[in-house]
Design a protein around this motif. Sequence first.
Motif, short mmCIF file in Angstrom:
data_model
loop_
_atom_site.label_atom_id
_atom_site.label_comp_id
_atom_site.label_asym_id
_atom_site.label_seq_id
_atom_site.Cartn_x
_atom_site.Cartn_y
_atom_site.Cartn_z
N LEU A 88 -0.85 -11.89 -1.38
CA LEU A 88 -0.51 -10.49 -1.12
C LEU A 88 0.27 -10.33 0.18
O LEU A 88 1.20 -9.53 0.27
CB LEU A 88 -1.78 -9.63 -1.07
CG LEU A 88 -2.45 -9.31 -2.41
CD1 LEU A 88 -3.80 -8.64 -2.18
CD2 LEU A 88 -1.56 -8.42 -3.25
N GLY A 89 -0.11 -11.11 1.20
CA GLY A 89 0.61 -11.06 2.47
C GLY A 89 2.06 -11.51 2.32
O GLY A 89 2.97 -10.89 2.89
N ALA A 90 2.28 -12.57 1.54
CA ALA A 90 3.64 -13.05 1.33
C ALA A 90 4.46 -12.02 0.56
O ALA A 90 5.63 -11.74 0.92
CB ALA A 90 3.60 -14.38 0.57
N VAL A 91 3.87 -11.44 -0.49
CA VAL A 91 4.58 -10.42 -1.27
C VAL A 91 4.91 -9.20 -0.40
O VAL A 91 6.01 -8.65 -0.45
CB VAL A 91 3.74 -10.00 -2.49
CG1 VAL A 91 4.33 -8.77 -3.17
CG2 VAL A 91 3.65 -11.15 -3.49
N THR A 92 3.96 -8.79 0.43
CA THR A 92 4.16 -7.63 1.30
C THR A 92 5.26 -7.89 2.32
O THR A 92 6.12 -7.03 2.56
CB THR A 92 2.85 -7.27 2.02
OG1 THR A 92 1.84 -7.00 1.05
CG2 THR A 92 3.04 -6.05 2.92
N TRP A 93 5.26 -9.08 2.91
CA TRP A 93 6.27 -9.42 3.92
C TRP A 93 7.67 -9.38 3.32
O TRP A 93 8.59 -8.77 3.88
CB TRP A 93 5.97 -10.79 4.51
CG TRP A 93 7.04 -11.28 5.45
CD1 TRP A 93 8.10 -12.07 5.14
CD2 TRP A 93 7.16 -10.99 6.85
NE1 TRP A 93 8.88 -12.30 6.24
CE2 TRP A 93 8.32 -11.65 7.31
CE3 TRP A 93 6.40 -10.23 7.74
CZ2 TRP A 93 8.73 -11.57 8.64
CZ3 TRP A 93 6.82 -10.17 9.07
CH2 TRP A 93 7.96 -10.83 9.50
N VAL A 94 7.84 -10.03 2.18
CA VAL A 94 9.16 -10.10 1.54
C VAL A 94 9.63 -8.71 1.10
O VAL A 94 10.76 -8.30 1.37
CB VAL A 94 9.13 -11.08 0.35
CG1 VAL A 94 10.44 -11.01 -0.42
CG2 VAL A 94 8.87 -12.50 0.82
N SER A 95 8.75 -7.97 0.42
CA SER A 95 9.15 -6.67 -0.11
C SER A 95 9.39 -5.65 0.99
O SER A 95 10.24 -4.76 0.84
CB SER A 95 8.08 -6.16 -1.08
OG SER A 95 6.84 -6.00 -0.42
N THR A 96 8.65 -5.73 2.09
CA THR A 96 8.84 -4.79 3.20
C THR A 96 10.26 -4.88 3.74
O THR A 96 10.88 -3.86 4.05
CB THR A 96 7.83 -5.07 4.32
OG1 THR A 96 6.51 -4.83 3.83
CG2 THR A 96 8.08 -4.17 5.51
N HIS A 97 10.79 -6.08 3.86
CA HIS A 97 12.16 -6.25 4.36
C HIS A 97 13.19 -6.04 3.26
O HIS A 97 14.24 -5.44 3.50
CB HIS A 97 12.31 -7.65 4.97
CG HIS A 97 11.52 -7.83 6.23
ND1 HIS A 97 12.01 -7.48 7.46
CD2 HIS A 97 10.27 -8.31 6.46
CE1 HIS A 97 11.11 -7.73 8.39
NE2 HIS A 97 10.04 -8.23 7.81
#
Length: 312
Positions: A88-97
């Motif tokens: 979830l952290g990886a998905v959040t980081w990528v999608s946030t940017h």
Amino acid sequence: MPVVLLLTGCQTVLMSPSGDVALQQRNLIITSLLLMLIIIVPVIVLTLLFAWRYRASHQRDDYDPDWNHSTLLELLIWSAPLLIIIALGAVTWVSTHKLDPFRPLERVSEGRPVTVDARPLVVDVVALDWKWLFIYPEQGIATVNEVAAPVDRPIEFRITASTVMNSFFVPALAGQIYAMPGMQTTLHAVINKPGDFEGFSANYSGAGFSGMHFMFRGMDEAQFEQWVAQAKSGPVLSRDVYQQLAKPSENDPVSRYASVAPSLFEDIVTQCVTPGPSCMSGMKGPNLPAPEHAHDSTADESMHGMPMAQPH
């Protein structure tokens, strides 16, 4: 069953959007939901299983009152949630940017990148009490409670408010973006299907909030040019007309303006439509240097879907 029947009247526009940005956000919701269900479903099933298996009326032969530890269970209990959190952290980081509203679009739709010579349609958005004003600087027109754009053409919304904070939201197009007085926020989006889509304010702003709706129209290029031509037959949006328009009113009909007073949107952002103490252009002293870095975009990128306002 009655609850299910009631839900059939709900619109699922968030789960069946017509714009690529909203589609990517929909996919993000689904991905996050599935990742969390990997933990939630087994927990629910095991809770029911344990309640049945170890009920008081069930006499067991393998009763072991001194049991207190299992390495295998500890590994399962801690490793599975940890892996889900990492994912979830990886998905959040990528999608946030990737889905930062301030970031120009990289694609029109899946498999169709934005070409180098593609020029976005700029639309200036002003949240008034209680209506929406849209200014097209390239076309030289303005509309109230109606906005249109060609299909598959990138759109750059520049958003502000006249008095109080609002939230610009077209669910079929992209996520909601706050509109704040004295500041400008940005939203890049694209519509991929022709049609009429509802837009509204998602932030309570007073008595007329419930009627603060507008229509977003997706058109082909020919229809858009015809729509612009129709607006050219309307009155002029002068500064005096804007001041009357900015006064609080509810459930305003659609109106179009053939031309707009020069630099009106910029003056709305800086609150300089009329001279006065609130005008930002006169606040800086003559001997005070301008700040070298007035806006930190890094902080904005960390707020996916809720960008901080950008000083104009």
